[in-house]
Design an enzyme around this catalytic site. Structure first.
Site: not given
Length: 270
Positions: A17-18, A68, A131, A155, A158
């Site tokens: 991470s930057k 998240k 998704a 992928r 559902e």
């Protein structure tokens, strides 16, 4: 000695991470000193890691893949953006062990596409691949820009169908995407972190004016290279999105609005 204000980004993986460099540049603009760290959380261990960070004095946190949706469940209050997305990438402590969740991903993405890449969203056919929380976070802001259509493909069909129903958009299996239909193709999968590209046919990019990967740097290159060789007129990685969403988070924590452009130029030079 007075402790510097502490912030962090939670992820798995997170070493790449930057965000720390970006937020340090924002702090320089504000003329303050902060600490901003990367925190690796085990899968299933986000709540524990987040509570420990805030109990130790943390004043705000960003959340990246795959947490998240965990962060959405973790907080006590949600902004309208977070509620619409069903995902949180910014946590603000409210005091008393309570937290507010927001989502700055869509703001960062759309501003980068329109202002930095010079591509309008209005009236365009948009394809979102993936998704997860990152993709869910950008759909509400994309919809505000009045695209002709948004199709989501993943992928796992559902998960795409669930997201499509939530936002009133269309979902299709990766193998059934129409050729030469999409103006903007956005890869929101984390496959680039392990060198994978989504299983889409090259013909999907035949009329594509912009192929965009939400990850950045070398991790975005396999997808962007595939898009270019398949006919995409322009490609961009997610560095502009990252800087834009980070600036929005910083303003939520500190009430200071950073200037994005010089920080974006600095990060490009690294």
């Amino acid at each position: 000695m007075k402790q510097k204000p502490r912030y962090a980004v939670f992820g798995n993986p997170v070493a790449h991470s930057k965000s720390p460099q970006i937020h340090q540049k924002f702090a320089e603009q504000e003329n303050v000193e902060i600490e901003y760290e990367r925190i690796f959380a085990e899968i299933g261990g986000f709540d524990e890691a987040a509570r420990a960070f805030f109990a130790a004095g943390g004043l705000g946190a960003n959340v990246t893949v795959p947490f998240k949706l965990d962060a959405y469940r973790f907080v006590d209050e949600h902004s309208d953006r977070a509620l619409a997305a069903g995902a949180v990438n910014t946590i603000i402590p409210l005091g008393g062990g309570r937290f507010r969740g927001d989502n700055s991903d869509g703001v960062g993405l759309v501003n980068d596409i329109i202002h930095a890449q010079g591509v309008e969203v209005a009236g365009k056919n948009v394809l979102l691949i993936g998704a997860g929380g990152a993709v869910r976070g950008v759909i509400p802001v994309l919809l505000e820009k009045n695209p002709a259509s948004i199709v989501i493909a993943n992928r796992t069909d559902e998960k795409a169908r669930e997201a499509a129903e939530r936002f009133g958009i269309e979902s299709l299996p990766l193998a059934e995407l129409p050729a030469a239909h999409f103006d903007i193709v956005i890869n929101g999968t984390s496959g680039g972190l392990s060198g994978e590209i989504p299983a889409v046919a090259p013909e999907v990019f035949a009329q594509c004016s912009l192929a965009y990967d939400m990850v950045y740097g070398k991790d975005a290159e396999p997808f962007l290279q595939f898009a270019r060789s398949s006919g995409a007129a322009k490609t961009a990685d997610g560095l502009g999105m990252l800087v834009g969403q980070a600036a929005f988070s910083y303003s939520l924590w500190r009430g200071f609005e950073p200037d994005i452009k010089p920080v974006f130029e600095y990060m490009k030079s690294l």
